[in-house]
Design a protein around this motif. Structure first.
Motif, short mmCIF file in Angstrom:
data_model
loop_
_atom_site.label_atom_id
_atom_site.label_comp_id
_atom_site.label_asym_id
_atom_site.label_seq_id
_atom_site.Cartn_x
_atom_site.Cartn_y
_atom_site.Cartn_z
N GLY A 68 0.82 -1.21 0.00
CA GLY A 68 0.00 0.00 0.00
C GLY A 68 0.86 1.25 0.00
O GLY A 68 0.57 2.22 -0.72
N ASN A 69 1.92 1.25 0.79
CA ASN A 69 2.83 2.39 0.85
C ASN A 69 3.57 2.58 -0.47
O ASN A 69 3.80 3.71 -0.91
N ILE A 70 3.95 1.45 -1.11
CA ILE A 70 4.62 1.53 -2.41
C ILE A 70 3.71 2.14 -3.46
O ILE A 70 4.10 3.04 -4.22
N PHE A 71 2.45 1.66 -3.51
CA PHE A 71 1.50 2.18 -4.48
C PHE A 71 1.22 3.66 -4.23
O PHE A 71 1.09 4.45 -5.17
N PHE A 72 1.13 4.03 -2.95
CA PHE A 72 0.89 5.44 -2.64
C PHE A 72 2.08 6.29 -3.05
O PHE A 72 1.91 7.39 -3.62
N GLY A 73 3.30 5.80 -2.79
CA GLY A 73 4.50 6.53 -3.17
C GLY A 73 4.60 6.70 -4.68
O GLY A 73 4.93 7.79 -5.18
N ILE A 74 4.30 5.63 -5.43
CA ILE A 74 4.30 5.70 -6.90
C ILE A 74 3.25 6.69 -7.38
O ILE A 74 3.51 7.49 -8.29
N HIS A 75 2.08 6.61 -6.76
CA HIS A 75 0.97 7.49 -7.13
C HIS A 75 1.37 8.96 -7.00
O HIS A 75 1.14 9.76 -7.90
N MET A 76 2.00 9.30 -5.87
CA MET A 76 2.37 10.69 -5.62
C MET A 76 3.57 11.12 -6.47
O MET A 76 3.63 12.26 -6.93
N ALA A 77 4.52 10.20 -6.70
CA ALA A 77 5.68 10.54 -7.51
C ALA A 77 5.27 10.90 -8.93
O ALA A 77 5.69 11.93 -9.49
N PHE A 78 4.41 10.06 -9.51
CA PHE A 78 3.97 10.34 -10.88
C PHE A 78 2.98 11.50 -10.92
O PHE A 78 2.84 12.15 -11.96
N ALA A 79 2.29 11.74 -9.81
CA ALA A 79 1.40 12.90 -9.75
C ALA A 79 2.20 14.18 -9.95
O ALA A 79 1.77 15.10 -10.67
N ALA A 80 3.38 14.25 -9.33
CA ALA A 80 4.24 15.42 -9.49
C ALA A 80 4.78 15.52 -10.91
O ALA A 80 4.79 16.59 -11.52
N ILE A 81 5.20 14.37 -11.46
CA ILE A 81 5.78 14.35 -12.81
C ILE A 81 4.76 14.79 -13.85
O ILE A 81 5.04 15.65 -14.71
N ILE A 82 3.56 14.21 -13.79
CA ILE A 82 2.55 14.53 -14.82
C ILE A 82 1.97 15.92 -14.63
O ILE A 82 1.53 16.55 -15.59
N THR A 83 1.96 16.41 -13.37
CA THR A 83 1.44 17.76 -13.13
C THR A 83 2.34 18.80 -13.79
O THR A 83 1.87 19.83 -14.27
N ILE A 84 3.64 18.51 -13.83
CA ILE A 84 4.58 19.42 -14.49
C ILE A 84 4.60 19.17 -16.00
O ILE A 84 4.58 20.10 -16.81
N GLY A 85 4.60 17.89 -16.39
CA GLY A 85 4.74 17.54 -17.80
C GLY A 85 3.48 17.72 -18.62
O GLY A 85 3.56 17.98 -19.83
N GLY A 86 2.32 17.60 -17.99
CA GLY A 86 1.06 17.70 -18.71
C GLY A 86 0.85 19.00 -19.47
O GLY A 86 0.60 18.99 -20.69
N PRO A 87 0.95 20.14 -18.81
CA PRO A 87 0.76 21.42 -19.51
C PRO A 87 1.74 21.62 -20.65
O PRO A 87 1.40 22.24 -21.67
N LEU A 88 2.97 21.10 -20.49
CA LEU A 88 3.98 21.27 -21.55
C LEU A 88 3.54 20.57 -22.84
O LEU A 88 3.88 21.03 -23.93
N GLN A 89 2.79 19.48 -22.70
CA GLN A 89 2.33 18.75 -23.88
C GLN A 89 1.33 19.54 -24.70
O GLN A 89 1.18 19.31 -25.90
N LEU A 90 0.63 20.46 -24.05
CA LEU A 90 -0.43 21.20 -24.74
C LEU A 90 0.05 22.53 -25.31
O LEU A 90 -0.71 23.21 -26.01
N MET A 91 1.29 22.90 -25.00
CA MET A 91 1.81 24.18 -25.48
C MET A 91 2.29 24.05 -26.91
O MET A 91 3.17 23.25 -27.21
N LYS A 92 1.72 24.86 -27.80
CA LYS A 92 2.06 24.80 -29.22
C LYS A 92 3.54 25.08 -29.46
O LYS A 92 4.18 24.45 -30.31
N GLY A 93 4.09 26.02 -28.71
CA GLY A 93 5.50 26.37 -28.88
C GLY A 93 6.41 25.20 -28.57
O GLY A 93 7.43 25.01 -29.25
N VAL A 94 6.06 24.41 -27.57
CA VAL A 94 6.86 23.23 -27.21
C VAL A 94 6.74 22.17 -28.30
O VAL A 94 7.75 21.58 -28.71
N ARG A 95 5.51 21.93 -28.79
CA ARG A 95 5.30 20.94 -29.85
C ARG A 95 6.06 21.31 -31.12
O ARG A 95 6.66 20.46 -31.76
#
Length: 269
Positions: A68-95
């Motif tokens: 349970g702790n491993i899954f929670f840790g993975i959940h939060m780690a990727f939450a940080a990664i995708i929260t930063i990476g997600g908006p970058l995917q939608l920016m036309k200048g980046v694409r």
């Protein structure tokens, strides 16, 4: 150029401007949220102070519940990664200017979408989470929507149908933002009513929470479809109405982000 054509052009520009303002506010809010995740869960996790995880998330760390702790840790780690990476995917200048980064970041984002959804389902049904059965059902619905959007985002990218791919990428971004939306709208609700009206903070249940769950986890994905259809219309009134709604929604998100930052995220660090 006729008056009607000018009015249509202005309504289209207003809709584009309103969605751009919304996006900027959301990106700023999600960046703050990502820093909060890294500060509370990342720094304390690396320091071995896992008990601090429970500061903001009840049962985030449970003694002897290794998986349970491993899954929670993975959940939060990727939450940080995708929260930063997600908006970058939608920016036309980046694409346009960084296509290789866009592809690599997109793969990481999709992988994170699948992983975070599976981890979320595990936490909702295997580990007891706050919110009871209703909360678990809404979280599961959000996870399923993420998986569906991620699948179609990949499918149309591989098929080379980039216009459709981008629409599904936007839907995926909105579905992945469900947890952030929920926290922002919850703090907005508490700010408006100056207290927990329509919900019980101990059991984390109540009609107000059900409404917020729907508004955060489910409706944004379907709202994207409404935006796509309205954007293509020749009529200016639907565009004007949607623009006003988006601007009002942006104000609500800004207030919710500010109160969440000052009242929930900063005090937890």
């Amino acid at each position: 150029m006729s008056l009607l054509t000018i009015q249509k052009s202005k309504s289209s520009k207003l809709l584009k401007t309103s969605i751009n303002i919304w996006f900027v506010v959301v990106v700023i809010g999600q960046l703050i949220f990502a820093l909060y995740i890294l500060g509370l869960y990342g720094v304390n996790g690396l320091a071995g102070d896992f008990e601090r995880w429970n500061t903001s998330t009840p049962h985030g760390y449970v003694v002897k519940d290794i998986w349970g702790n491993i899954f929670f840790g993975i959940h939060m780690a990727f939450a940080a990664i995708i929260t930063i990476g997600g908006p970058l995917q939608l920016m036309k200048g980046v694409r346009t200017n960084f296509p290789k980064f866009h592809r690599i970041n997109g793969r990481v984002y999709i992988f994170g979408a699948f992983l975070i959804s599976i981890a979320g389902l595990y936490l909702a049904w295997v580990r007891s989470m706050v919110g009871g059965l209703i909360g678990s059902l809404f979280i599961s619905t959000n996870a399923i929507l993420i998986l569906i959007c991620a699948f179609y985002t990949i499918k149309f990218a591989v098929a080379g149908k980039l216009k459709v791919h981008r629409k599904w990428a936007i839907r995926l971004f909105l579905a992945m933002s469900g947890v952030w939306f929920f926290r922002v709208f919850l703090m907005l609700w508490l700010t408006i009513w100056q207290g927990p009206v329509g919900l019980d903070l101990e059991s984390f249940q109540g009609p107000a929470l059900n409404m917020l769950y729907s508004f955060s986890y489910i409706l944004p994905v379907f709202f994207a479809g409404l935006y796509f259809k309205t954007k293509e219309l020749d009529s200016r009134r639907p565009k004007l109405a949607l623009s006003i709604f988006i601007l009002l929604l942006t104000c609500c998100i800004a207030v919710g982000t500010l109160t969440a930052t000052l009242g929930m995220w900063l005090p937890s660090l």
